[in-house]
Design a protein around this motif. Structure first.
Motif, PDB file in Angstrom:
ATOM      1  N   ILE A  28       0.863  -1.189   0.000  1.00 19.90           N
ATOM      2  CA  ILE A  28       0.000   0.000   0.000  1.00 19.90           C
ATOM      3  C   ILE A  28       0.895   1.233   0.000  1.00 19.90           C
ATOM      4  CG2 ILE A  28      -1.681   1.341   1.334  1.00 19.90           C
ATOM      5  CD1 ILE A  28      -2.776  -1.286   2.423  1.00 19.90           C
ATOM      6  N   ILE A  42      -7.696   3.549  -0.611  1.00 18.74           N
ATOM      7  CA  ILE A  42      -6.428   2.838  -0.499  1.00 18.74           C
ATOM      8  C   ILE A  42      -5.740   2.885  -1.860  1.00 18.74           C
ATOM      9  CG2 ILE A  42      -5.303   0.627  -0.041  1.00 18.74           C
ATOM     10  CD1 ILE A  42      -7.664  -0.096   1.751  1.00 18.74           C
ATOM     11  N   ALA A  44      -2.962   1.334  -3.909  1.00 19.65           N
ATOM     12  CA  ALA A  44      -2.044   0.204  -3.986  1.00 19.65           C
ATOM     13  C   ALA A  44      -0.900   0.522  -4.943  1.00 19.65           C
ATOM     14  CB  ALA A  44      -2.788  -1.043  -4.450  1.00 19.65           C
ATOM     15  N   LYS A  50      -3.511  -4.385  -5.816  1.00 17.08           N
ATOM     16  CA  LYS A  50      -4.924  -4.025  -5.720  1.00 17.08           C
ATOM     17  C   LYS A  50      -5.805  -5.271  -5.651  1.00 17.08           C
ATOM     18  CE  LYS A  50      -8.532  -1.868  -8.583  1.00 17.08           C
ATOM     19  NZ  LYS A  50      -8.798  -1.125  -9.832  1.00 17.08           N
ATOM     20  N   ILE A  53      -5.600  -6.920  -2.241  1.00 20.21           N
ATOM     21  CA  ILE A  53      -6.311  -6.147  -1.215  1.00 20.21           C
ATOM     22  C   ILE A  53      -7.819  -6.339  -1.328  1.00 20.21           C
ATOM     23  CG2 ILE A  53      -6.824  -3.801  -0.413  1.00 20.21           C
ATOM     24  CD1 ILE A  53      -3.936  -3.070  -1.373  1.00 20.21           C
ATOM     25  N   ILE A  60     -12.195  -6.780   1.079  1.00 17.91           N
ATOM     26  CA  ILE A  60     -12.437  -5.348   1.223  1.00 17.91           C
ATOM     27  C   ILE A  60     -13.739  -5.086   1.961  1.00 17.91           C
ATOM     28  CG2 ILE A  60     -13.696  -4.811  -0.913  1.00 17.91           C
ATOM     29  CD1 ILE A  60     -10.641  -2.939   0.468  1.00 17.91           C
ATOM     30  N   VAL A  74     -10.374   0.867  -3.547  1.00 14.95           N
ATOM     31  CA  VAL A  74      -8.961   0.596  -3.798  1.00 14.95           C
ATOM     32  C   VAL A  74      -8.607   0.989  -5.233  1.00 14.95           C
ATOM     33  CG1 VAL A  74      -7.115  -1.118  -3.689  1.00 14.95           C
ATOM     34  CG2 VAL A  74      -9.135  -1.371  -2.223  1.00 14.95           C
ATOM     35  N   SER A  76      -5.027   1.477  -7.917  1.00 15.89           N
ATOM     36  CA  SER A  76      -3.585   1.327  -8.078  1.00 15.89           C
ATOM     37  C   SER A  76      -3.040   2.646  -8.615  1.00 15.89           C
ATOM     38  CB  SER A  76      -3.254   0.191  -9.052  1.00 15.89           C
ATOM     39  OG  SER A  76      -3.607   0.551 -10.388  1.00 15.89           O
TER      40      SER A  76
END
Length: 266
Positions: A28, A42, A44, A50, A53, A60, A74, A76
Motif C-alpha cells: 500500500i 487505499i 495500492a 490491488k 487487497i 475489502i 482501492v 492502483s
C-alpha cells in the motif's frame, strides 16, 4: 479519523488468513480519508497489489466492516495515472468550445481522490438518453447545472421520470447516435449524454458525451455517487458486450461485471 497504511495492511493480512486466503504479499503506497462522505481510499502500488487487497470483494468488505467506515475503495497508481492522462487529453479537446464549462470538473478529477467538484453551469440545453447508467446520467446533468430533457426506451426504467420513446432493448447499452442527434435538433439541445461507446464526439455543433468515460469514473464510484437502477428490459447479448468493454477499459471490476450479468440473467 486517522488511518496508517501499515496498520491497514496488517488488518488486511489478518482478514485474508482468517478466511482461507493465501498469505500473498502486497504493498500500500498511500491512504486517504474523506471525512465528509466517510470514505477511505487505499492506493495500492500496482494492480496485482490491488487485486490482493480487494480479495474478490470479500476482503475489502470485511475491512470496511472492521474499520466502521461507509465506503472503502482501492486504486492502483496505474489506475490513477491512466485516469489523469485521459483527463489531460480531454481537457485539450474541450478548450475553446461550448464544453469548456467542464474544465473545473476536469481539474477537480485530476486531484482525485478525494472528489470535490466545484459548482458549474452551462446555458446550453441537454438531451439525456437513459441508458444503462441512467441515474448517473441524470446526476451528471444536475451537477452540470444544465437545462435538459430526459428520454428513454418505453418501460425500461419504471422508477424514473422521463419521456418514453420507441426503440429496441439493445439501445440501452448502445444508443442510436443518429436518432438522438435528430431528437436533439428538434429540441434545440447541443449536448447529448448517454452510455456511448466513446467519451466525446462532436457532430455538426452537437456534442455526444459519455461523462463516465470522459472523466474516467468507474461503475463502483458511480453507484455511490448517484445510485443505480437497472433496466427492466434489455438485450442479454448487448449486456454482456457492454460489461466486457467496461471491464477491459478499467471502468468496472470483473467481479462486479460477473455479478451484474448473474443478477440480470433472467
Amino acid at each position: 479519523m486517522m488511518f496508517v497504511p501499515e496498520e491497514i495492511a496488517e488488518t488486511i493480512r489478518r482478514i485474508r488468513l482468517e478466511n482461507g486466503f493465501p498469505d500473498t504479499p502486497f504493498r500500500i503506497d498511500e491512504i486517504k480519508y474523506e471525512e465528509k462522505g466517510d470514505k477511505l481510499f487505499i492506493i495500492a502500488h500496482d494492480r496485482t497489489d490491488k487485486s490482493v487487497i480487494i480479495g474478490n470483494s470479500f476482503v475489502i468488505g470485511k475491512l470496511r466492516e472492521e474499520l466502521g467506515v461507509k465506503q472503502v475503495t482501492v486504486y492502483s497508481n496505474l489506475d490513477l495515472e491512466i485516469k489523469r492522462r485521459k483527463l489531460r487529453e480531454n481537457s485539450g479537446r474541450i478548450a475553446g468550445t461550448f464544453l469548456e464549462f467542464l474544465q473545473p470538473v476536469v481539474e477537480a478529477e485530476m486531484r482525485f481522490p478525494p472528489r470535490k467538484w466545484p459548482e458549474v453551469r452551462t446555458e446550453e440545453r441537454g438531451l439525456v438518453f437513459l441508458s444503462f447508467n441512467a441515474k448517473a446520467l441524470l446526476g451528471f446533468a444536475e451537477s452540470f447545472g444544465m437545462e435538459y430533457r430526459a428520454v428513454g426506451i418505453k418501460y425500461a426504467f419504471p422508477g424514473l421520470e422521463y419521456e418514453a420513446i420507441e426503440g429496441n432493448a439493445g439501445e440501452i447499452f448502445f444508443p442510436d447516435e443518429e436518432k438522438l442527434l435528430k431528437m436533439a435538433g428538434e429540441r434545440g439541445a447541443k449536448i447529448i449524454m448517454s452510455d456511448f461507446p466513446f467519451d466525446l464526439k462532436l457532430e455538426e455543433g452537437t456534442a455526444l458525451l459519455n461523462p463516465m468515460r470522459f472523466f474516467h469514473i468507474g461503475f463502483f464510484e458511480l453507484k455511490y455517487l448517484f445510485g443505480f437502477e437497472k433496466p427492466v428490459i434489455y438485450d442479454k447479448k448487448a449486456l454482456i458486450d457492454f460489461i466486457t468493454a467496461l471491464v477491459y477499459e478499467g471502468l468496472m471490476e470483473s467481479t462486479d461485471g460477473a455479478n451484474l450479468i448473474w443478477r440480470m440473467r433472467n
